[in-house]
Design a protein around this motif. Structure first.
Motif, PDB file in Angstrom:
ATOM      1  N   SER A  78       1.116  -1.250   0.105  1.00  0.00           N
ATOM      2  CA  SER A  78       0.249   0.318   0.247  1.00  0.00           C
ATOM      3  C   SER A  78       1.158   1.245   0.321  1.00  0.00           C
ATOM      4  CB  SER A  78      -1.354  -0.039   0.896  1.00  0.00           C
ATOM      5  OG  SER A  78      -1.740   1.354   1.180  1.00  0.00           O
ATOM      6  N   GLY A  79       0.793   1.336  -1.405  1.00  0.00           N
ATOM      7  CA  GLY A  79       2.101   3.228  -1.082  1.00  0.00           C
ATOM      8  C   GLY A  79       3.344   2.508  -0.863  1.00  0.00           C
ATOM      9  N   SER A  80       3.967   2.808  -0.545  1.00  0.00           N
ATOM     10  CA  SER A  80       5.468   3.118  -0.455  1.00  0.00           C
ATOM     11  C   SER A  80       5.479   1.658   0.751  1.00  0.00           C
ATOM     12  CB  SER A  80       6.155   3.720  -0.110  1.00  0.00           C
ATOM     13  OG  SER A  80       5.992   5.184  -0.985  1.00  0.00           O
ATOM     14  N   TYR A  81       4.615   1.012   1.002  1.00  0.00           N
ATOM     15  CA  TYR A  81       5.586  -0.298   1.916  1.00  0.00           C
ATOM     16  C   TYR A  81       4.583  -1.172   1.758  1.00  0.00           C
ATOM     17  CZ  TYR A  81       7.502   3.528   4.875  1.00  0.00           C
ATOM     18  OH  TYR A  81       8.507   5.096   4.919  1.00  0.00           O
ATOM     19  N   VAL A  82       4.313  -2.288   2.693  1.00  0.00           N
ATOM     20  CA  VAL A  82       3.658  -3.278   2.888  1.00  0.00           C
ATOM     21  C   VAL A  82       3.942  -3.423   4.141  1.00  0.00           C
ATOM     22  CG1 VAL A  82       3.536  -6.211   2.371  1.00  0.00           C
ATOM     23  CG2 VAL A  82       5.081  -4.987   1.448  1.00  0.00           C
ATOM     24  N   TYR A  83       2.627  -3.398   4.233  1.00  0.00           N
ATOM     25  CA  TYR A  83       1.567  -4.081   5.830  1.00  0.00           C
ATOM     26  C   TYR A  83       1.203  -5.152   6.088  1.00  0.00           C
ATOM     27  CZ  TYR A  83       1.967   1.270   6.107  1.00  0.00           C
ATOM     28  OH  TYR A  83       2.070   3.118   6.297  1.00  0.00           O
ATOM     29  N   VAL A  84       2.601  -5.880   7.455  1.00  0.00           N
ATOM     30  CA  VAL A  84       1.744  -7.034   8.095  1.00  0.00           C
ATOM     31  C   VAL A  84       1.001  -7.063   9.028  1.00  0.00           C
ATOM     32  CG1 VAL A  84       2.581  -9.226   7.788  1.00  0.00           C
ATOM     33  CG2 VAL A  84       3.832  -8.017   6.127  1.00  0.00           C
ATOM     34  N   PRO A  85      -0.211  -7.270   9.137  1.00  0.00           N
ATOM     35  CA  PRO A  85      -0.723  -7.013  11.045  1.00  0.00           C
ATOM     36  C   PRO A  85       0.130  -8.371  11.306  1.00  0.00           C
ATOM     37  CG  PRO A  85      -2.325  -6.811   8.886  1.00  0.00           C
ATOM     38  CD  PRO A  85      -1.116  -7.374   8.402  1.00  0.00           C
TER      39      PRO A  85
END
Length: 261
Positions: A78-85
């Motif tokens: 998402s955008g510049s980052y990979v968010y991993v919950p």
């Protein structure tokens, strides 16, 4: 029934997790962050009944344990980052929890991976819990995805990074597609029934060189039946390897290339 409370930080990078107060392990339960992943995992997983492949990978829920990055098991960007919950089981002590948190935060300084607290809007997330042994699934599986880090034997910096790399979609170094040019597998020294842990896979190596210093490389005595090496470096049979206590430059490069950081 025991109530479980989630701390909700929607979309906030897990740097917020650093707010958890640090607390050293007590003298009777020291947590050594310097042990290499091979030793920790092989000792913790010896004799466990959990069905595992390649020593510490849980069989996929939906697909074979092929290079799953080719079949859609990466985490979304998402955008510049990979968010991993993530969600960390409350049964861990503060010291144990800090080992996991620090291991996760180590990805933030060199990759575009950002671990965030799981909240009600997240369907897919990593659930760290003190199960039996050290193991993970390969790549994003969907839904609650377990990462087992048992309290006694798996809580090391190297082991957290190793299992998280699996969860991001990376296999072991010694089974990569070009391994035969670099290592020799001595099947006569492998524990009977464990030969499958050395089967080569058609991996996507992302243009990175074979790396004896990878945190994903098992050491030369992995699954040995007799104390003799099961893996030898072809250019230098006396080379000791698979002793990494943190991710190598190549480990970081692979993450950044796969996720286009």
């Amino acid at each position: 029934m025991v109530a479980v409370f989630f701390f909700v930080f929607l979309g906030i990078p897990m740097a917020r997790m650093a707010a958890v107060p640090l607390k050293a392990a007590d003298s009777e339960n020291q947590i050594n962050e310097g042990l290499d992943a091979t030793d920790a995992i092989s000792k913790a997983n010896a004799g466990i009944k959990t069905p595992l492949i390649y020593g510490d990978i849980a069989p996929s829920k939906n697909r074979n344990a092929v290079p799953c990055t080719a079949t859609g098991c990466t985490w979304p960007k998402s955008g510049s980052y990979v968010y991993v919950p993530v969600y960390i089981a409350p049964s861990y002590s503060v010291a144990e929890r800090n080992v996991i948190i620090n291991g996760l935060l180590s990805f933030h300084s060199s990759t575009c991976i950002r671990f965030v607290w799981k909240d009600s809007s997240h369907r897919d997330f990593l659930y760290f819990y003190p199960g039996t042994g050290c193991w993970s699934y390969l790549g994003r599986q969907g839904g609650l995805q377990q990462v087992s880090l048992q309290s006694n034997g798996c809580l090391y910096h190297s082991t957290v990074q190793h299992e998280v790399n699996h969860a991001l979609g990376f296999h072991h170094e010694q089974v990569r597609s070009d391994r035969d040019s670099y290592i020799q597998v001595l099947t006569q020294n492998i524990v009977p029934g464990q030969e499958h842990n050395f089967v080569k896979i058609a991996t996507n190596n992302l243009g990175t060189p074979y790396d004896f210093n990878s945190v994903m490389h098992y050491n030369k005595f992995a699954f040995s039946r007799n104390g003799q090496p099961t893996l030898l470096a072809k250019t230098n049979p006396s080379l000791d390897f698979g002793r990494a206590t943190t991710m190598s430059v190549n480990d970081i490069a692979r993450i950044n290339r796969l996720y286009k950081c």
